[in-house]
Scaffold this active site. Structure first.
Site, short mmCIF file in Angstrom:
data_model
loop_
_atom_site.label_atom_id
_atom_site.label_comp_id
_atom_site.label_asym_id
_atom_site.label_seq_id
_atom_site.Cartn_x
_atom_site.Cartn_y
_atom_site.Cartn_z
N GLU A 157 82.95 73.25 78.21
CA GLU A 157 83.00 74.21 77.09
C GLU A 157 84.35 74.90 76.90
O GLU A 157 84.41 76.12 76.76
CB GLU A 157 81.90 75.27 77.26
CG GLU A 157 80.50 74.68 77.31
CD GLU A 157 79.41 75.73 77.48
OE1 GLU A 157 79.71 76.90 77.73
OE2 GLU A 157 78.22 75.37 77.34
N ASN A 207 82.87 68.02 79.22
CA ASN A 207 81.51 68.30 78.76
C ASN A 207 81.52 69.47 77.77
O ASN A 207 82.20 70.47 78.00
CB ASN A 207 80.66 68.68 79.99
CG ASN A 207 79.17 68.70 79.72
OD1 ASN A 207 78.61 67.73 79.22
ND2 ASN A 207 78.52 69.81 80.06
N HIS A 243 71.56 70.46 73.65
CA HIS A 243 70.53 71.50 73.62
C HIS A 243 70.14 71.65 72.15
O HIS A 243 70.88 72.22 71.37
CB HIS A 243 71.08 72.83 74.14
CG HIS A 243 71.40 72.81 75.60
ND1 HIS A 243 70.42 72.73 76.57
CD2 HIS A 243 72.57 72.84 76.26
CE1 HIS A 243 70.99 72.73 77.76
NE2 HIS A 243 72.29 72.79 77.61
N GLU A 272 72.57 67.43 78.90
CA GLU A 272 71.70 68.61 79.11
C GLU A 272 70.60 68.68 78.06
O GLU A 272 70.27 69.75 77.56
CB GLU A 272 72.55 69.90 79.06
CG GLU A 272 73.75 69.87 80.00
CD GLU A 272 74.53 71.18 80.05
OE1 GLU A 272 74.04 72.20 79.55
OE2 GLU A 272 75.65 71.17 80.60
N ASP A 274 67.56 69.19 75.81
CA ASP A 274 66.22 69.80 75.68
C ASP A 274 66.01 70.08 74.21
O ASP A 274 66.96 70.14 73.43
CB ASP A 274 66.01 71.04 76.57
CG ASP A 274 67.12 72.04 76.58
OD1 ASP A 274 67.88 72.09 75.59
OD2 ASP A 274 67.23 72.81 77.54
#
Ligand code: XIL
Length: 365
Positions: A157, A207, A243, A272, A274
């Protein structure tokens, strides 16, 4: 009834049952991990060490996933509690679990602006000191897991989502700290070189969040990765967090974005994933939305990742709704974001993803 006719009918029924057992039976009882192997892709989950001692947690993780990543246990605040002290105990537990179940380990993360210890954030270090601290941290951690962690999120990030293409203001960039803002992203580049020196075999990833689709953030990351590849900075992959907070992500744009990165010669991992749903006070989502969620998991795999040979892993951020960061992150208005419910029962999302992976890459679209 003619006896020979009855015998023929019996034989036909047996043959039908045998066929079912041979083909349909094993396929539907196949695990996600086995289905992923058919697509030549790794399927992983983020994990927390304290939950490994829960038998259902451990059993589901080991049978369903071929890869894991510590959700928090490899962050600075866990690994490096004071300037002179490293504490690998929790992360080592996770790595030992992975090794004993033949799972791969993704490391997360060596450079981030969150979950850092106070001594680091408040230490008023000079740029030179901070550079040395970062180099020592990266080399110590990557060296400790040399040969055990196959891929690292080296930097997480680093880009700001509010201003197109701008680096986030952090201690590593321009807050009193490493002080290399005038040199653009050189702290990122150095981090990749230090990690590579400590384990030349490990795959090194950048990432980030909200860069899954074609947008100004993914444009900026693309330009950085292209520049790194041209100049020989050791970067092997890009992680897209995934996400998702809505049930209609732009699948085509995500596929186009993954395609342009893999065309640069780097791998892409979905790191990651979801898909958060609105939930009631008991944490339950509506069944219609659970079906739509399954569709999202299926489409991200089938239409965005699998068509690109360089998209080599899909990982979810946790695997049971019992333990998911979405609850506390959304003040418990959202949840049910993962593949298993709170009782470890597989959800439609699990079936959607598994069916897609079972089809292999050639049938994906
Ligand atoms: C989250 C963890 O899931 C939480 O347990 C923790 O409290 C905060 O961080 N992007 C990342 C992850 O890269 O490291 C974050 O993990 C979620 C967002």
């Amino acid at each position: 009834m003619n006896p020979s006719h009855t015998v023929r009918r019996m034989i036909r029924s047996f043959a039908w049952i045998a066929w079912l057992l041979l083909f349909v039976g094993p396929a539907s009882s196949q695990t996600l991990r086995e289905a992923a192997e058919r697509s030549g892709i790794l399927v992983g989950a983020a994990v927390r060490p304290e939950q490994l001692s829960e038998p259902r947690y451990a059993a589901t993780l080991a049978s369903e996933f071929g890869m894991l990543e510590p959700e928090d246990a490899m962050k600075w605040e866990s690994l490096h509690p004071s300037p002179e002290k490293f504490d690998f105990s929790q992360a080592d537990r996770i790595v030992a679990f992975a090794i004993s179940h033949q799972m791969k380990v993704r490391g997360h993360t060596l450079v981030w602006h969150q979950q850092n210890p106070r001594w680091l954030m408040e230490g008023q270090h000079s740029p030179d000191q901070l550079g040395r601290i970062l180099e020592q941290h990266i080399k110590t951690v990557v060296g400790h897991y040399r040969g055990k962690v196959f891929a690292w999120d080296v930097v997480n990030e680093a880009f700001d989502e509010r201003v197109a293409g701008k680096f986030r203001s952090t201690i590593w960039y321009d807050q009193p700290g490493i002080g290399r803002a005038i040199k653009g992203n050189s702290y990122i580049e150095d981090s990749f070189r230090w990690a590579h020196a400590a384990d030349p075999e490990a795959l090194l990833f950048y990432n980030d969040a909200e860069a899954e689709a074609m947008n100004s953030k993914s444009d900026a990351i693309y330009a950085m990765v292209q520049d790194f590849r041209r100049r020989g900075v050791p970067i092997d992959g890009v992680g897209f967090q995934m996400h998702l907070g809505n049930l209609h992500p732009d699948i085509v744009s995500i596929s186009e974005n993954i395609g342009r990165f893999t065309a640069l010669g780097v791998q892409v991992h979905i790191t990651e994933m979801d898909v958060a749903l609105p939930v009631d006070a008991n944490g339950n989502a509506r069944s219609r939305e659970l079906q739509l969620q399954a569709d999202v998991y299926r489409k991200i795999a089938a239409a965005s990742c699998l068509p690109h040979a360089g998209c080599t892993a899909i990982q979810t951020w946790g695997f049971t709704d019992k333990y998911s960061w979405i609850g506390s992150h959304s003040k418990h208005t959202q949840g049910a974001a993962l593949l298993f419910d709170r009782e470890y029962r597989s959800k439609p999302s699990y079936e959607g993803l598994k069916q897609t992976l079972r089809g292999g890459r050639s049938r994906a679209h």
